[in-house]
Design a protein around this motif. Sequence first.
Motif, short mmCIF file in Angstrom:
data_model
loop_
_atom_site.label_atom_id
_atom_site.label_comp_id
_atom_site.label_asym_id
_atom_site.label_seq_id
_atom_site.Cartn_x
_atom_site.Cartn_y
_atom_site.Cartn_z
N ILE A 32 0.83 -1.21 0.00
CA ILE A 32 0.00 0.00 0.00
C ILE A 32 0.86 1.25 0.00
O ILE A 32 0.57 2.24 -0.70
N ILE A 33 1.96 1.23 0.76
CA ILE A 33 2.85 2.39 0.80
C ILE A 33 3.46 2.65 -0.58
O ILE A 33 3.52 3.80 -1.04
N LEU A 34 3.88 1.58 -1.28
CA LEU A 34 4.45 1.74 -2.62
C LEU A 34 3.42 2.37 -3.57
O LEU A 34 3.74 3.27 -4.35
N GLY A 35 2.18 1.87 -3.50
CA GLY A 35 1.13 2.41 -4.37
C GLY A 35 0.84 3.86 -4.09
O GLY A 35 0.66 4.66 -5.02
N LEU A 36 0.81 4.22 -2.80
CA LEU A 36 0.53 5.62 -2.44
C LEU A 36 1.68 6.55 -2.87
O LEU A 36 1.44 7.67 -3.29
N LEU A 37 2.92 6.08 -2.75
CA LEU A 37 4.05 6.88 -3.20
C LEU A 37 3.95 7.18 -4.69
O LEU A 37 4.17 8.32 -5.13
N LEU A 38 3.61 6.15 -5.47
CA LEU A 38 3.48 6.36 -6.91
C LEU A 38 2.28 7.22 -7.24
O LEU A 38 2.30 8.00 -8.21
N GLU A 39 1.23 7.11 -6.45
CA GLU A 39 0.05 7.95 -6.66
C GLU A 39 0.39 9.43 -6.46
O GLU A 39 0.02 10.29 -7.27
N ILE A 40 1.13 9.71 -5.39
CA ILE A 40 1.53 11.10 -5.12
C ILE A 40 2.44 11.62 -6.23
O ILE A 40 2.26 12.74 -6.72
N LEU A 41 3.40 10.80 -6.65
CA LEU A 41 4.34 11.21 -7.68
C LEU A 41 3.64 11.44 -9.02
O LEU A 41 3.89 12.45 -9.70
N ARG A 43 0.49 12.21 -9.61
CA ARG A 43 -0.38 13.40 -9.56
C ARG A 43 0.44 14.68 -9.68
O ARG A 43 0.00 15.66 -10.28
N ARG A 44 1.65 14.68 -9.10
CA ARG A 44 2.50 15.85 -9.18
C ARG A 44 2.99 16.09 -10.61
O ARG A 44 3.10 17.21 -11.07
N LEU A 45 3.29 14.99 -11.31
CA LEU A 45 3.84 15.10 -12.66
C LEU A 45 2.77 15.43 -13.69
O LEU A 45 3.01 16.21 -14.61
N ASP A 46 1.60 14.81 -13.54
CA ASP A 46 0.55 15.03 -14.54
C ASP A 46 -0.80 14.66 -13.93
O ASP A 46 -1.02 13.50 -13.58
N PRO A 47 -1.73 15.62 -13.83
CA PRO A 47 -3.05 15.32 -13.26
C PRO A 47 -3.80 14.25 -14.04
O PRO A 47 -4.72 13.62 -13.51
N ALA A 48 -3.41 14.02 -15.29
CA ALA A 48 -4.09 12.99 -16.09
C ALA A 48 -3.86 11.60 -15.52
O ALA A 48 -4.62 10.66 -15.83
N TYR A 49 -2.80 11.46 -14.71
CA TYR A 49 -2.48 10.15 -14.14
C TYR A 49 -3.08 9.97 -12.75
O TYR A 49 -2.63 9.15 -11.96
N GLU A 50 -4.12 10.74 -12.44
CA GLU A 50 -4.80 10.61 -11.15
C GLU A 50 -5.34 9.19 -10.99
O GLU A 50 -5.88 8.62 -11.93
N TRP A 51 -5.17 8.64 -9.81
CA TRP A 51 -5.57 7.28 -9.44
C TRP A 51 -4.67 6.18 -10.05
O TRP A 51 -4.91 5.01 -9.86
N CYS A 154 -7.49 -2.32 -14.78
CA CYS A 154 -7.75 -1.16 -13.92
C CYS A 154 -7.29 0.16 -14.55
O CYS A 154 -7.80 1.23 -14.20
N VAL A 155 -6.29 0.13 -15.45
CA VAL A 155 -5.77 1.40 -15.98
C VAL A 155 -6.07 1.58 -17.47
O VAL A 155 -5.47 2.43 -18.12
#
Length: 580
Positions: A32-41, A43-51, A154-155
Amino acid sequence: METVPTSAVRMEKMSKYIFTAPRWPASLGILIILGLLLEILSRRLDPAYEWFGILGFIVPGLVAFLFTRPLIVLLKRQMTWNRAALLAVSCTLFSFLITLIGLIVLQDLLDLCYAISLGFIFGLRLLVLVSIADYRTSRMIIPASIQSLAGWLCVLFILPDPFPVLTPVLMLFFGTGFAILIWLIDRPLYRAFHIRGLKFLNAFIAHLTDGDKGMEDFFRDIGQEAWIPQVSIFFQREGKKDLILTIPNVHPGPMGEIGGGNLPSILRSRFDEEMMVAHGCATHDYNLVSEGEIDKIVHAINETRTSLQWHSSAGRPGRISVGTVSLLYQRIGDTLLMVSTRSPDKTEDIDFGIGHAIICEGHRITPHIGFIDAHNCLGDEIDVILPGTRTAHEYFTAASKAMNRWEKEPLFPLKIGYAHLPLPYTREEGIGDIGLQVLVTDTQGVTAAYILIDGNNMAQGVREYIRDEVRALVDEAEVMTTDTHVVNTISGKNPVGLRISPDDLVLHVLDGVEQALKDRSEAKAAGSSATCNGVIIFGSDSIAQLASIVNTILVYVVPISAGMLLLAVVLSVIAYMVIT
C-alpha cells in the motif's frame, strides 16, 4: 587438508538462499505504501495520471493476494497467505521500479514501461509459482497472470493507446521467455536422474509447510543399496528394564523428519527395551532415503538376539590421545566400546570408510567393535573427516592402541546405572525428542558416564564445560550427541548449547548422572554385530552428481535470465513501434 566439505555439505550450505516469508499484514502494508508513493508522484507530474498509483499498483496487488492462494488450493496444492502476500508485494515493487523510469525519465513512454512491468511480473510470478506450488507450468498460468491482468484492466481508461493491445502482447513475450527459463532449469536434473527439479523443489516447500514427505520419493530414485554394520551392546539387570546401546553406521539426515532425520527417536521407539542410539561413522552420503529403511536396521538387531553371549564382567575405562583425537574406551563383556572426539577442535561426521576399517581391524581381538563418533564440537565450517587424512590416521591409531590393551586389561564384576530425562527444550533450541540419556558403568568402584544428548553436535566449549562438572561425580565421562536432524529443518547448524544456556543444561546433565549412579546394580552384557542388508542410502556418487548439477544451475541461471529479460525488452520495444 584434514577435513573436506562433501557434496552433501555443500548442498546444505545452500540453505542460505531459503528464508521465511514475513506475516501477510506487513507485506500488504509495504504494498500500500508503494502504491501511495506512486500515486503522489504521478499526480504531481501530470493530473491525467490521477488514481494511477492506486488502480495500477494497490488494487492489482490486493487482487493477487486475495485470489492466488484460493486458486492454488483449488488445484490441490499448498500456498500460505504469507507467501501469497510476499509474492504480491515483490511483484508490486518490481512494477513500481520499472514504471518509475517512465514517470521520471521517459514520460512519453509511460504506457510502454507499465506494460513491460506487467509482462515482467507475469513471468516472474509464473517462475515463482512453478517453484513453490506446482511444477506444471500450464497449471500455473492463470494464478500467475492475476496481478498483471488486474493492472491491465484497472488502468485501461488512464493510459492511452496502444496500451490496451500492447500489454497482452508483452505478457505473451515475457511469459514465453520465463517458460523457456523454467524448462532450462528443469532439464539437467531430468536428464541425469529422470526427476523434475522443480517438482523436487515443490516437495521441499511442501515439507517446510506441512511436513509432507514427498521428497523421499526423489531420494529413493537416486539412492543406492548398501550393506551396513550395526554394533550393539545388550544389558540385562535383575528386576530392571533391559537396555541396548546401539551404534548405527548410517547418517540421521538429511533434515527434519525426511529420510532418517529422526532416526534415533524412531529406532528407540521400535524396541521394548530402553535404547541409546549413538552416532557411528557416516556422512550425509549415508542418509537413509526414507523412514521405512529404519525397519531394516530393526530387523538386523533383532536377528542377533538368538546368538547373544552374556558376560558379567568388564574392564576399567581408559582414555587414549593421539594428535587431536581423544578416545574413551572400555571392554564390556565381549565388546570393545570406543567413544571418539576431537573437541575442542571441531568434530564433524567421520567417513564410513574410517569406521569400517576400525571395525574390521578390531575383529582380530573380538567380533564386536563399537566405535562411536561423539559428535560434540561444531566449528564454523561443516566439514567431514575423510580416509587418508592425518586426522583419519589419528582415529585409527588411537583405536588400534585401545585394541592392543584388550588382553592386558583386568576384568571386574560389572554394574551399570541408567537414567533418561526428557529436557524442557524444543527442536528449535537444538534438542530432539529423546532429551538426555546417561549410562554409568561401575567396575570395582571405577565409574564412567556415557552422556547422550539428542541433538546435532555441540557448540564449541560446551562439551568441556559439562565434562568438567560431571568429573566431580565419576572417574571418566564423555558427552555425545545423536546427530538427530529433526533440529535442522534447513540448516545443519543448530548445535546443543547455541540457543540454550550451558549453565542450565549442565544442571540437567548432573541430575541425570546422579540418577544413573543411584540406579547402579549388577548387570550382564552381550555384544551384537549385525549387517543391515540392502539399506537404501543417498550414495556418494548420486549426491556428488546432484550437488554438481545444482551448483551448475545456480551459476548459469543468472546470465541466462538476464539474456531472456533483455530479449523480452527488445521485443517489447519492437512491438510498441509496430503497434504505434
